[in-house]
Scaffold this motif. Structure first.
Motif, mmCIF file in Angstrom:
data_model
loop_
_atom_site.group_PDB
_atom_site.id
_atom_site.type_symbol
_atom_site.label_atom_id
_atom_site.label_comp_id
_atom_site.label_asym_id
_atom_site.label_seq_id
_atom_site.Cartn_x
_atom_site.Cartn_y
_atom_site.Cartn_z
ATOM 1 N N UNK A 1 0.910 -1.073 -0.082
ATOM 2 C CA UNK A 1 0.011 0.169 0.368
ATOM 3 C C UNK A 1 0.967 1.264 -0.130
ATOM 4 N N UNK B 1 0.777 5.657 -7.432
ATOM 5 C CA UNK B 1 0.084 6.978 -7.698
ATOM 6 C C UNK B 1 -0.915 6.688 -6.964
ATOM 7 N N UNK C 1 -2.393 4.534 -4.514
ATOM 8 C CA UNK C 1 -2.738 3.502 -3.947
ATOM 9 C C UNK C 1 -3.494 4.594 -2.918
ATOM 10 N N UNK C 2 -3.179 5.586 -2.711
ATOM 11 C CA UNK C 2 -4.326 6.074 -1.627
ATOM 12 C C UNK C 2 -5.764 6.640 -2.076
ATOM 13 N N UNK C 3 -6.108 5.706 -2.952
ATOM 14 C CA UNK C 3 -7.427 6.047 -3.932
ATOM 15 C C UNK C 3 -8.085 5.019 -3.644
ATOM 16 N N UNK C 4 -9.558 4.876 -2.823
ATOM 17 C CA UNK C 4 -9.892 3.411 -3.141
ATOM 18 C C UNK C 4 -10.400 2.621 -4.667
ATOM 19 N N UNK D 1 0.125 3.131 3.612
ATOM 20 C CA UNK D 1 -0.850 3.427 4.276
ATOM 21 C C UNK D 1 -0.769 1.732 4.523
#
Lengths: 478, 478
Positions: free
Chosen positions: A17, A35, A37-40, A87
């Motif tokens: 993550x 880039x 990876x923060x996005x569901x 994350x």
């Protein structure tokens, strides 16, 4: 497995993550989604791709600190996106589970820093939400910065970490296997009894590191104990694996060394009274595939050209910076110049080679023993050799490009492996989901005897702790 | 809020990842889905229902132990499904987030037992995955069994728990607000810089309870610090709320007491230099609605007839069992007969009343001060009175039936509240999602000055801990 039935490949995607997990520099490639990876949405798309494409599981790595040894700080790791920002890996599993039915999830969590009671509950919750598709990659952590994020001055010594991990698992087994009977929950609406109290008990664990009363807060999940995975190659790790692991993620500097390590792991299983095939062994594999060899070689060249040497040096936690010295300087001289000759990691370095040669060898080591670049046929040939000659059971596929690596594998390699009987045929649309343990072993959803976790079933043996694990006495023979 | 614009209702559904949260006995009602809490489908259906129906958020309660005071064991709680079995509340949020864009999530987590570093990362991860829709209900735990699940002999004394919580939040603020600058992540593919190292720093927190080096592992999420929620009515809790909370979930034995409590909370905000309206106050509300009064009364009767007195007695952690004595025996005599006269909780009990009267009063107390049964119009009248006369800002809607309670409210009450300007009109299908903080306050996604968390921005003040919270000196005046 009968002689005329080829060994089936366990196919996992290796993920983390974060931006740059292991293929440093490559997040910059066109259409790479790392880039995100923060996005569901990243995780939902990935999960659907893998499930439709025939992957068994996604294997989520994790660390809980920054790589800040190289150049005495986290600057290189930050620039490279090298596992920071990163994350929590547990949190993406419910999102992926919401859009899949078959895909398994192996998730990394360390036994060193967080209390077992709440972790047991988190994994039971995940096992419920995924309908039994969860495995836990047991690690004991190694980054000094991780220790300092949890109130410690430095990392816990290696063997001590394993002893603590052993008790940690003992607590979890008591909660997962011993606290609730299978027939405790009856959900009797007429009699107003959700749970029969006689089927639930405190565990009252009191050990060297932990005191946990229970009862477990969760009712039994499909697998109860999730599939126990372990990433190791050390002697202490192998002894631990023999006692606990159902899947080991291992490696080595040569294929021969890996094969010897696999035998050691299976020996360790036998020492614990377990069948040799009760532990599956997977390795990290780098696979670059094209419709033609030229196409594959072009991709490989693209990856080499964009790879970041600095990212790899920081990831290796090198105690000195070989790029900061004249090429003809030796590693020993460079260490001395940086005042690092006495650094604990210095003893593993080849002090007599020049930094130029050191960097060249370091780069060359990226193409590890389980690497192949070629057409679907040559890739399948290599995988078959790894399975049959080296004794592995599966791979964690390294991603050079997300989602390109998985897409290529699904499009080009999966059909070839299916033709050869190395992967199951495409699932029928209405195929009944199975638990991860059933997918890996073909048997039951629950751990089978004589695994030590089963000794707590029905509340038996809860008042006795396991005898401490003997570490190092079952070292790999290689 | 202008004088001619009616005060808008904050509408949360009160939930818990278990069978019987607060309406004990009612899980048995026909078509109630509460027994499906282990199933990811339950959470997905609920999330879609609430988002489509105009709810602001789902508020997830939690405890980390069993209710085992009543009858000296967990048997009653187990039979009732009273918050055991219960699963981890954090884990259902990504599943719900995967199928929604607007719904907020308030999740309960205790500061007493788990390390702040990993919790900070979990919430940042959730804030990323939900695109800024997360709030944290800060609790300090109260069940003795919870303490025993985390290595302690008994619960930490109340005020000590709040002092520890104060330092816990200080650590989190440093990680969330002070460790990464807004312009640290530049994702520069050409220059191969994901993060500018100059924009990231260690926090090096060393306090009475925690030592945490950092840096935070997550890049700044949409809200950075999630919406800080707190459930409290105690003096220490109110002082804590004045310092930290943006939303307080409170209660009291009369509406007047609640109103006085709200003033105390807003006084406490002012003592910390914050505007009075920087804290929203929500209460638990019980609402039974029907198209006609008769229909509503029939539902209410059904709920009363199926309610479990034993579930409520166990939930209240009564130190004695009033149902085990002759009706004419006094509470004091019953306590003595059970050898519980010296129990710490005994001092709160009315020792002179008979157990028959005690049970009658106990049952009557279920219809609390924010309860209404009636038609959409009378329900909306009551809600308007709570908002305008009592000073509340919103409700956590108690579920008698899942999903019946939410469905009834959406079908019958939401349209009426929209007509009266108490809820926003239906969202356009393409309405841009907002963060939970924007939904609640209408302003920015980030915490606004002078909230103390903002003092760490840009790395300022990281080397100085906050002055310890003074507890009790800002007690409610009521």
């Amino acid at each position: 497995m009968s002689a005329d039935q080829p060994k089936r490949l366990i196919l996992n995607l290796f993920e983390m993550n974060c931006v740059s997990h292991i293929t440093h520099g490559l997040w910059r490639l066109p259409d790479n989604n790392r880039h995100r990876f923060n996005d569901i949405g990243y995780w939902i798309e990935l999960a659907k791709l893998l499930e439709d494409g025939g992957f068994d599981a996604v294997f989520l790595a994790d660390v809980t600190g920054a790589y800040d040894t190289f150049r005495d700080g986290p600057e290189t790791a930050l620039r490279e996106g090298l596992q920071i920002p990163s994350n929590d890996p547990l949190m993406v599993i419910p999102a992926m589970a919401a859009v899949t039915e078959h895909l398994g999830f192996g998730v990394t969590f360390s036994t060193s820093y967080e209390p077992p009671f709440s972790f047991a509950r988190r994994l039971s919750t995940l096992d419920h939400l995924t309908n039994g598709r969860v495995g836990w990659n047991v690690v004991t952590s190694y980054l000094p910065n991780a220790a300092r994020n949890f109130g410690l001055a430095d990392e816990i010594p290696h063997d001590d970490r394993y002893r603590k991990a052993d008790e940690y698992l003992d607590v979890l087994y008591k909660l997962w296997e011993g606290s609730w009977d299978d027939d405790a929950v009856i959900a009797d609406r007429v009699g107003n009894v959700y749970t029969r109290p006689e089927g639930v008990r405190y565990i009252n664990h009191v050990g060297e590191h932990f005191a946990v009363a229970g009862p477990h807060l969760c009712e039994p999940s499909p697998q109860r104990t999730p599939v126990i995975i372990q990433a190791t190659a050390s002697p202490a790790g192998v002894a631990f694996a023999g006692r606990h692991a159902e899947m080991v993620f291992t490696g080595g500097s040569t294929r021969e060394q890996v094969s010897r390590g696999i035998e050691s792991i299976k020996d360790a299983a036998e020492l614990n009274g377990r069948p040799r095939d009760s532990i599956k062994v997977v390795v990290q594999a780098g696979i670059v595939v094209g419709r033609t060899l030229e196409e594959a070689e072009q991709k490989r060249l693209l990856f080499e050209q964009n790879a970041s040497v600095e990212g790899r040096l920081a990831h290796a936690s090198l105690p000195f910076d070989p790029t900061a010295h004249e090429p003809s300087v030796t590693v020993g001289q460079a260490l001395a110049a940086e005042g690092k000759s006495e650094h604990p990691a210095a003893s593993f370095l080849p002090v007599d080679v020049t930094v130029a040669d050191f960097i060249r060898d370091f780069v060359a080591s990226w193409e590890d023993q389980f690497f192949v670049c070629g057409t679907p046929e040559t890739v399948a040939d290599s995988i078959e050799s790894w399975l049959d000659d080296d004794g592995i059971d599966g791979i964690n596929l390294r991603q050079y490009h997300s989602f390109g690596t998985a897409q290529d594998f699904i499009e080009l390699v999966v059909p070839e492996l299916r033709r050869r009987g190395r992967l199951p045929q495409r699932r029928a649309a209405d195929a009944a989901p199975r638990t991860l343990r059933e997918v890996l072993f073909g048997g039951e959803a629950r751990l089978q005897e004589p695994h030590i976790a089963t000794r707590y079933r029905g509340g038996a043996n809860l008042d006795s702790a396991l005898l401490p694990l003997e570490l190092g006495s079952r070292a790999p023979t290689g």
